[in-house]
Design a protein around this motif. Structure first.
Motif, PDB file in Angstrom:
ATOM      1  N   UNK A  78     -17.907  14.726  24.196  1.00  0.00           N
ATOM      2  CA  UNK A  78     -16.453  14.631  24.315  1.00  0.00           C
ATOM      3  C   UNK A  78     -15.842  13.918  23.120  1.00  0.00           C
ATOM      4  N   UNK A  79     -14.548  14.037  22.965  1.00  0.00           N
ATOM      5  CA  UNK A  79     -13.848  13.409  21.840  1.00  0.00           C
ATOM      6  C   UNK A  79     -14.137  11.915  21.791  1.00  0.00           C
ATOM      7  N   UNK A  80     -14.454  11.430  20.602  1.00  0.00           N
ATOM      8  CA  UNK A  80     -14.724  10.011  20.413  1.00  0.00           C
ATOM      9  C   UNK A  80     -16.157   9.614  20.637  1.00  0.00           C
ATOM     10  N   UNK A  81     -16.991  10.540  21.114  1.00  0.00           N
ATOM     11  CA  UNK A  81     -18.403  10.257  21.369  1.00  0.00           C
ATOM     12  C   UNK A  81     -19.251  10.880  20.271  1.00  0.00           C
ATOM     13  N   UNK A  82     -20.334  10.219  19.893  1.00  0.00           N
ATOM     14  CA  UNK A  82     -21.221  10.702  18.831  1.00  0.00           C
ATOM     15  C   UNK A  82     -22.497  11.301  19.421  1.00  0.00           C
ATOM     16  N   UNK A  83     -23.094  12.229  18.688  1.00  0.00           N
ATOM     17  CA  UNK A  83     -24.387  12.796  19.067  1.00  0.00           C
ATOM     18  C   UNK A  83     -25.466  11.731  18.912  1.00  0.00           C
ATOM     19  N   UNK A  84     -26.385  11.671  19.871  1.00  0.00           N
ATOM     20  CA  UNK A  84     -27.457  10.677  19.857  1.00  0.00           C
ATOM     21  C   UNK A  84     -28.810  11.380  19.887  1.00  0.00           C
ATOM     22  N   UNK A  85     -29.689  10.985  18.956  1.00  0.00           N
ATOM     23  CA  UNK A  85     -31.102  11.373  19.007  1.00  0.00           C
ATOM     24  C   UNK A  85     -31.885  10.112  19.351  1.00  0.00           C
ATOM     25  N   UNK A  86     -32.748  10.202  20.368  1.00  0.00           N
ATOM     26  CA  UNK A  86     -33.550   9.042  20.762  1.00  0.00           C
ATOM     27  C   UNK A  86     -35.028   9.397  20.709  1.00  0.00           C
ATOM     28  N   UNK A  87     -35.832   8.426  20.338  1.00  0.00           N
ATOM     29  CA  UNK A  87     -37.275   8.614  20.275  1.00  0.00           C
ATOM     30  C   UNK A  87     -37.960   7.437  20.967  1.00  0.00           C
TER      31      UNK A  87
END
Length: 448
Positions: free
Chosen positions: A344-353
């Motif tokens: 959604x607007x204002x949220x960033x994509x997250x990659x987690x390991x």
């Protein structure tokens, strides 16, 4: 309620004539047992993925008619389709098995055959969906956006069908409960976001001594010089981007904006191997070592090497896959494995390991680069003969272009699928720094 009666797995026919051949795949939804309510959304997504895989194969059958030798269809279309279906069927079995007895024999439904075509049908929606809700919207945008995404990558994938609106996904994150004797502290290394642009397409763990051994580009933080010629001695001699002196090598495949051309458009590892687009610099990179929910941890040996995830999970299946995608604000509720998130607007994509946290106590590497380390079980326990070590957890956030215009670098044939995400680590902490990390973790302190 029997789930098979409500979820669809309709085989659709690519545009062709009635006299031409098409691809016929075994029905899956009719073979499923009752699916628990909490896993229906995930099973729905994978049933629809089976539909899309069949449609893509049928389109390729039409587009390549008359091409290749006598084994072309089997080698170039049916074989790859079978491998994709195996991976998807495996995900369905795993999803059901988390809440009920997992189905058996699903992999026997993976192989598809050629047969006479029939009048075309359209892939149907998951149970309870209207044409304009949830998955239906993604199906429409998939047709519109897939050409753009494919053109941006220079090869197939990802398409709009590989992206999901995270606000439509039911919470799926489960917490492991800590037991008496757990190590509850943490140790953080601040190593930057690779703004200086340390990149190469090498992999010193899997292909030491081989230039371009990864065939895709990696981001690096920590150790200042990691490439195909790195040795324990050279790593020990290098500086680091980490503020606490941690010389470890942390590296992962880059994420690209496929709407813009990158400088490596004609380079090996880059555009010459299907990895096209401008490399995105992460907004943040968080590197944290955590404890075990059941016991105290022991020190990692210096130069321990760990790979988590599988860069070829799209064709290999999910056995070693360990991809986690989410959006800021959703990480503790939703984690995606085989799709990219639409945030959604204002949220960033997250990659987690989340790396393997059990070590055999002897080896810093193994022939398959996996056997010397392992994941703890569902309760957080290591298998017999393995010791609990600090678990490396990494979180990367990105401000990305709108879907489907970003993709993770990968091998050719993996179609830049979200499930192929992976991460690599070489521990080059001094023994003193590792001792400090273990002390913080075991004593319950949070050291930054």
């Amino acid at each position: 309620m029997n789930y098979a009666a409500n979820a669809s797995d309709v085989t659709a026919t690519a545009p062709t004539t009635r006299s031409a051949q098409t691809i016929s795949c075994p029905d899956v939804k009719g073979k499923l047992p009752t699916v628990p309510k909490q896993t229906r959304a995930e099973v729905d997504r994978n049933l629809q993925l089976l539909d899309r895989q069949t449609m893509e194969a049928k389109k390729r059958l039409v587009d390549t008619r008359g091409q290749g030798g006598p084994n072309f269809v089997q080698n170039a279309i049916l074989g790859p389709l079978t491998e994709k279906r195996k991976a998807t069927l495996d995900r369905i079995a795993i999803a059901i098995g988390r809440s009920a007895a997992g189905p058996t024999g699903l992999l026997a439904l993976a192989a598809c055959n050629l047969g006479p075509s029939a009048p075309g049908t359209q892939p149907s929606k998951a149970a309870g969906q209207s044409p304009d809700s949830g998955q239906g919207k993604r199906g429409k945008t998939g047709q519109k956006g897939s050409g753009s995404a494919a053109a941006g990558q220079g090869i197939e994938g990802p398409t709009a069908a590989d992206f999901v609106d995270i606000t439509t996904v039911a919470p799926n994150v489960r917490q492991v409960h800590r037991q008496a004797g757990a190590s509850t502290g943490s140790f953080t290394s601040r190593c930057g976001v690779n703004r200086q642009g340390q990149h190469n397409s090498d992999n010193d763990i899997v292909a030491p001594g081989v230039s371009n051994g990864a065939h895709h580009v990696h981001d690096y933080v920590g150790n200042r010089k990691v490439n195909f010629s790195s040795t324990n001695e050279s790593l020990r001699a290098q500086g680091t981007s980490c503020s606490n002196g941690d010389q470890s090598a942390y590296y992962w495949p880059v994420l690209r904006d496929t709407t813009r051309q990158g400088p490596d458009v004609n380079a090996l590892g880059g555009g010459a191997e299907g990895n096209k687009g401008a490399i995105l610099v992460p907004a943040t990179v968080t590197i944290t070592y955590q404890g075990s929910p059941t016991r105290k941890v022991v020190a990692m040996p210096r130069f321990l090497r760990i790979i988590t995830g599988d860069a070829k999970a799209f064709t290999n299946g999910t056995k070693n896959a360990n991809a986690h995608w989410s959006c800021t604000g959703f990480e503790k509720k939703v984690q995606l494995t085989d799709t990219y998130p639409i945030c959604p607007s204002g949220s960033k994509v997250v990659r987690s390991f989340a790396f393997q946290s059990c070590w055999d106590g002897k080896n810093i590497d193994s022939a398959d680069h996996r056997s010397h380390v392992a994941f703890a079980d569902a309760s957080g326990n290591c298998a017999g003969g393995f010791k609990a070590i600090p678990q490396l957890r990494m979180k990367l956030t990105y401000k990305t272009p709108a879907a489907p215009n970003f993709a993770v670098d990968g091998f050719q044939g993996q179609q830049h699928k979200a499930i192929t995400d992976h991460d690599d680590f070489i521990n080059v902490m001094t023994d003193q720094l590792m001792k400090q990390a273990v002390s913080c973790i075991n004593s319950g302190r949070h050291c930054d």
